[in-house]
Structure formats: structure tokens, C-alpha cells
Design a protein around this motif. Sequence first.
Motif, PDB file in Angstrom:
ATOM      1  N   ARG A 159     -12.630  -3.711   7.745  1.00 30.59           N
ATOM      2  CA  ARG A 159     -11.603  -2.749   8.167  1.00 30.59           C
ATOM      3  C   ARG A 159     -10.953  -3.224   9.474  1.00 30.59           C
ATOM      4  O   ARG A 159     -11.584  -3.929  10.258  1.00 30.59           O
ATOM      5  CB  ARG A 159     -12.232  -1.367   8.368  1.00 30.59           C
ATOM      6  CG  ARG A 159     -12.922  -0.816   7.125  1.00 30.59           C
ATOM      7  CD  ARG A 159     -13.475   0.580   7.364  1.00 30.59           C
ATOM      8  NE  ARG A 159     -14.387   0.645   8.491  1.00 30.59           N
ATOM      9  CZ  ARG A 159     -15.663   0.281   8.462  1.00 30.59           C
ATOM     10  NH1 ARG A 159     -16.193  -0.172   7.338  1.00 30.59           N
ATOM     11  NH2 ARG A 159     -16.425   0.383   9.540  1.00 30.59           N
ATOM     12  N   PRO A 160      -9.709  -2.806   9.737  1.00 27.51           N
ATOM     13  CA  PRO A 160      -8.986  -3.272  10.928  1.00 27.51           C
ATOM     14  C   PRO A 160      -9.694  -2.959  12.242  1.00 27.51           C
ATOM     15  O   PRO A 160      -9.526  -3.696  13.222  1.00 27.51           O
ATOM     16  CB  PRO A 160      -7.647  -2.545  10.837  1.00 27.51           C
ATOM     17  CG  PRO A 160      -7.475  -2.214   9.401  1.00 27.51           C
ATOM     18  CD  PRO A 160      -8.850  -1.967   8.867  1.00 27.51           C
ATOM     19  N   GLU A 161     -10.479  -1.872  12.285  1.00 28.38           N
ATOM     20  CA  GLU A 161     -11.144  -1.536  13.541  1.00 28.38           C
ATOM     21  C   GLU A 161     -12.271  -2.510  13.889  1.00 28.38           C
ATOM     22  O   GLU A 161     -12.839  -2.458  14.986  1.00 28.38           O
ATOM     23  CB  GLU A 161     -11.703  -0.109  13.510  1.00 28.38           C
ATOM     24  CG  GLU A 161     -12.589   0.204  12.332  1.00 28.38           C
ATOM     25  CD  GLU A 161     -11.823   0.857  11.190  1.00 28.38           C
ATOM     26  OE1 GLU A 161     -12.442   1.681  10.478  1.00 28.38           O
ATOM     27  OE2 GLU A 161     -10.629   0.555  11.007  1.00 28.38           O
TER      28      GLU A 161
ATOM     29  N   ASP B 164     -14.996  -4.321   2.220  1.00 23.93           N
ATOM     30  CA  ASP B 164     -15.465  -3.336   3.200  1.00 23.93           C
ATOM     31  C   ASP B 164     -15.024  -3.654   4.631  1.00 23.93           C
ATOM     32  O   ASP B 164     -15.308  -2.886   5.551  1.00 23.93           O
ATOM     33  CB  ASP B 164     -16.999  -3.245   3.157  1.00 23.93           C
ATOM     34  CG  ASP B 164     -17.501  -2.652   1.845  1.00 23.93           C
ATOM     35  OD1 ASP B 164     -16.757  -1.861   1.235  1.00 23.93           O
ATOM     36  OD2 ASP B 164     -18.627  -2.998   1.426  1.00 23.93           O
TER      37      ASP B 164
ATOM     38  N   THR C 130       0.836  -1.207   0.000  1.00 23.83           N
ATOM     39  CA  THR C 130       0.000   0.000   0.000  1.00 23.83           C
ATOM     40  C   THR C 130       0.864   1.248   0.000  1.00 23.83           C
ATOM     41  O   THR C 130       0.654   2.171  -0.810  1.00 23.83           O
ATOM     42  CB  THR C 130      -0.928   0.000   1.229  1.00 23.83           C
ATOM     43  OG1 THR C 130      -1.753  -1.170   1.207  1.00 23.83           O
ATOM     44  CG2 THR C 130      -1.811   1.241   1.242  1.00 23.83           C
TER      45      THR C 130
ATOM     46  N   ALA D 193      -6.832  -1.419  14.225  1.00 25.39           N
ATOM     47  CA  ALA D 193      -6.478  -0.118  13.664  1.00 25.39           C
ATOM     48  C   ALA D 193      -5.551   0.645  14.595  1.00 25.39           C
ATOM     49  O   ALA D 193      -4.698   1.425  14.148  1.00 25.39           O
ATOM     50  CB  ALA D 193      -7.741   0.696  13.392  1.00 25.39           C
TER      51      ALA D 193
ATOM     52  N   TRP E 230      -1.055   1.656   9.854  1.00 22.85           N
ATOM     53  CA  TRP E 230      -1.647   1.363   8.548  1.00 22.85           C
ATOM     54  C   TRP E 230      -1.314   2.515   7.603  1.00 22.85           C
ATOM     55  O   TRP E 230      -1.673   3.660   7.862  1.00 22.85           O
ATOM     56  CB  TRP E 230      -3.162   1.173   8.671  1.00 22.85           C
ATOM     57  CG  TRP E 230      -3.493   0.024   9.582  1.00 22.85           C
ATOM     58  CD1 TRP E 230      -3.628   0.059  10.931  1.00 22.85           C
ATOM     59  CD2 TRP E 230      -3.668  -1.345   9.200  1.00 22.85           C
ATOM     60  NE1 TRP E 230      -3.888  -1.189  11.428  1.00 22.85           N
ATOM     61  CE2 TRP E 230      -3.916  -2.077  10.386  1.00 22.85           C
ATOM     62  CE3 TRP E 230      -3.659  -2.016   7.974  1.00 22.85           C
ATOM     63  CZ2 TRP E 230      -4.153  -3.460  10.395  1.00 22.85           C
ATOM     64  CZ3 TRP E 230      -3.881  -3.396   7.977  1.00 22.85           C
ATOM     65  CH2 TRP E 230      -4.122  -4.107   9.159  1.00 22.85           C
TER      66      TRP E 230
ATOM     67  N   LEU F 248      -9.632  -8.886   6.977  1.00 20.87           N
ATOM     68  CA  LEU F 248      -9.580  -7.510   7.481  1.00 20.87           C
ATOM     69  C   LEU F 248      -8.163  -7.073   7.855  1.00 20.87           C
ATOM     70  O   LEU F 248      -7.885  -5.898   8.042  1.00 20.87           O
ATOM     71  CB  LEU F 248     -10.559  -7.303   8.645  1.00 20.87           C
ATOM     72  CG  LEU F 248     -10.415  -8.038   9.949  1.00 20.87           C
ATOM     73  CD1 LEU F 248      -9.343  -7.454  10.838  1.00 20.87           C
ATOM     74  CD2 LEU F 248     -11.756  -8.030  10.684  1.00 20.87           C
TER      75      LEU F 248
END
Length: 528
Positions: A477-479, A475, A370, A495, A500, A397
Motif C-alpha cells: 500500500r502507498p503508506e 497487499d 481505478t 498515501a 488515490w 506499491l
Amino acid sequence: MVRFGAVGLLLIGAAAAVPAAVLVSPWWWFAAGVLAALGLLGSYDLLQRGHTVLRNYPVIGHARYLLEAIRPELQQYFVERNFDGRPYDRDTRNIVYERAKGIDAEEPFGSERDMYQRGYEFLVPSMAPVDTPDTPPRVRIGGPDCAQPYDMALLNVSAMSFGSLSANAVLALNTGAARGGFAHDTGEGGLSEYHLRPGGDLVWEIGTGYFGCRTKDGGFDAEKFAEKAAHPAVKCVSLKLSQGAKPGIGGVLPGGKVNAEIAQVRGVPQGETVISPPYHREFHTPRELVGFLARMRELAGGKPVGFKLCPGSRTQFLAVCKAMLAEGITSDFIVVDGAEGGTGAAPLEFADHLGMPLTEGLITVHNALTGAGLRDRIRVGASGKVATGSDLVKRLLMGADYTNAARSMMFAVGCIQAQRCHTNRCPTGVTTQDPRRARALDVPDKSDRVRRYQEATVRSAQQIMAAMGVTDPGDLRPEMLRRRDTPAGDFRSYAALYDWLAPGELIERPPAAWAADWKAADPDRFAG
């Protein structure tokens, strides 16, 4: 003196039983035989010098070795709790077995896990859950230079070679993959008829031995590679740099195991010991690596080409990213193998102490790609103890696009975690070349179990995502994943636990935590 006396008594008892057998009953011959055998065994124990225990405790000392031989079974069935066994606990094994058999994997009376223990994780449910989609999602594999992209399932069969697995096990896995519409990684042992006969989609793995596309001196044979990569069943080609349980080490296949069939599949002389070096002969720098990937893709007619590794040095992986940017060449996919990934056999020190666990390795690779602005062109697979729907969702995720599983697929074809994989004495016929043991594995039945297990696990992952309010894996996400940081303390999301990176951040302005590694990364050498 006691030990000598005990053996003497056995021999005296045997001698005494002989006249009793003649005068009283022929059944005494049985007693005489047993006592004589024990006496001879005791005599041998006293004379041998290899085992101190047996010299001090003749005959009865063998009980120690018997108990040691069945220790894994005693541990697995009578000692360990449902949730704390290793490498896979009983709960995980049971859920695989039940799904493979088509049984609902449900448990009564609540969880046995200690949810207040440090390290406990949970996925965040939504107050607005959604319906579970009817069709499982697939992932398009193929970057800008790929002419024949492939749509990968969320869960696939990870790399296991013919030779480490029996012919029947390979047939069952590939037949299940064909029926279920998911991919089967061949492992580095070459393309066998057992991979090709059922018609399942294949990821052909090429290791340092270049088995199946090998010159006589052990180098890469481009002509053989192109011929086999053109097979319709081969959907992708994977270059193995390292594997989870033993990164940075080659392998030795003793000549006694190289029968005519394995010799033909691997392209090696029959009866001769085959050595897989720890390194590739075709490249020595990150820049040469990406050039070799481009060459393989061209020889494969534009099919997706990628590589597999167990990450260790972040600097070295960033060097590969820099080489891709410098050469304008990208891998179509990268498979991250965690240090907890399994194998038939590995030195204990390697299995326990080398390489990143999958969580850190996967997050490192995802963030490096990324930050280098490459993530949108490269798909990432995760391999390492993926067995359940929750395992799958967690890896997605953390940055994966899809997952591969080896040992849980072995459970689906009958593996009981006997941990005899390297002995050729697998009790269920999965990891053996012994025809008598392998024939016990019924291919039609076990292939259906593989299909059912994969289908049910992907369905479970979809149901979990729907409970989290998500239908598209993109969709996640780390959180949405949280871990208890201290005993009975607060939860922190992934997160917050990890850094990230934003797309292109390493190129524009590397963050402090990554700046030194990015600066040290050199596309012309593996260092750091």
C-alpha cells in the motif's frame, strides 16, 4: 609568433636528427620520425580553420580533445561518489554486476546515503515480518476478451530492438529469459532470429514504423502481423505510443545501417533510409486506438494486447479510459515508461524536459484506471530505472503489477555505462553492429548472468516485502513508502503525498482535483 616558432623548432629538430641517425645511431631515425610527424601535425593545425583551439595551440591543443573524449570514464571512475553518479550510480551498477555474477550484494559499515536530506525515502518495515515465499509470484495478463492469458514475472527485459543491440546481446538476453522464465520485450525493431532462436517468452512491440508487419508504403500489414503473432514464442503484443526518453518523436535509421539482415527483420528495402513517424497511421483518436487494439488481439488469436506510453497529459489518458468504457474494449495491459527511461540516443531537450517521471506517470495511470472502474481488467507494467529489489517494491506499491528493466539488463550482459550507444563503438559489444566488437560478448556466460541477476533481484524484492510483513505484492500500500518532505523535517507517506481514487470514483463523483480533466477528456480526440 610563438606558435609558428614551436612548429618550426619541431621541423628543425627532425631535420637535425637525420644526420645524427646516419653518423651516430639508427635510433635517431625514430626521433626524426616523431619530430617530423609532430611538425607536420602542427603545420596542419595552423592551416586548418575548423578548430580555433588548434590554430592557437598547435599540437598541444589536441590534449583538450583527448581529455574531452575520455571525460565520461574519468568522471565515472575517479570523480563521482558511489551514490551520486548519473544515469546510474556506482552502487547500483555494482549491485547489478554482483548479482549477475552470483556474488552476494552486501556492503559493510553502513549506508553512505544522507538520510536527513530532503527527498530521502524509506520502505516501512513491520514489527511482525514474515517468511520469504519460496516461489516468486507471477501476474496474470489477460482481460475478459483475451483467449490466451500469460503469467508475467515481476521483473522482465524491457524494450530494446535488434539493431540498437547487437545480435549477441539479444541472444544473451533471450537465452537468460528462457532459462529464468521471464519475458523479453523485442523493442520496435521487429522479430529477429536472435529473439526467436533461444525460445524465451516474447512481448512483440509494434511501433509507428510497423516493422515486421509493414506494407511497402509503411502502413500496418494485418496478414504479416497475424502470421508472426501466431509464433509460440510471442506471448503478448505491445503497441508503442511513446517511450520515456523521447516521447512524441519518431526516428531515422540511416540507409548505411540498413544491411540485408536488418532490412529482412524490419521489412524495409536494404540500403534505404527508414523513417519512423512520430504518430501512428492506423488511428487518430482514443476511440480508434482502442478499436485498433481489439483488432490486433483478434489477429493475434486472442493473445494479450496492450500499449506502452510515457504519460504527459492526464486529460488525454482519461480520454482513452472514456473510449474503453464507451466501446466496451479494454487493453489487457499498459506499460508506463517514465521520462527517466533510457534509449540508445535521444535529443537532450527531449530526455531532460518531455514527459512525466515514472513515479507521477505510474500513479496517474493507476488512479485514472481505478477511478474509471477499469483497473481490475488491466495490468500495469512500470519501466524506468528499475534495477534493484527496492526499486521493484516501490513501483509495485505505487500501482504497478510488474516491472521491466532495460539498462540494468544491459549491465548484466556487460555494459559499463560508457555512453557510446549511438556511435556503433560500444566497448563491450552490447550496442553495436560491429562484428569485431560484438563477438567479445560471450552468449553462454552473459545469458547466465541475465538469469542470475533477474532471479536475485526478484528474490531481494520478496525479502524486502517479507520484512514489511507482506507476501503477496497485492497487499503493498502507498503508506508503506515514506519521503522526507523538508531537510531534517517530517516524513510523509505516499498515501498523503498523492491523491488515490476509489474504484469508479470518476464515474460516480469526480473529486475536485480530477473533475476538470475528466470533464475535458473526449474519447474522439487527443486534446488537453
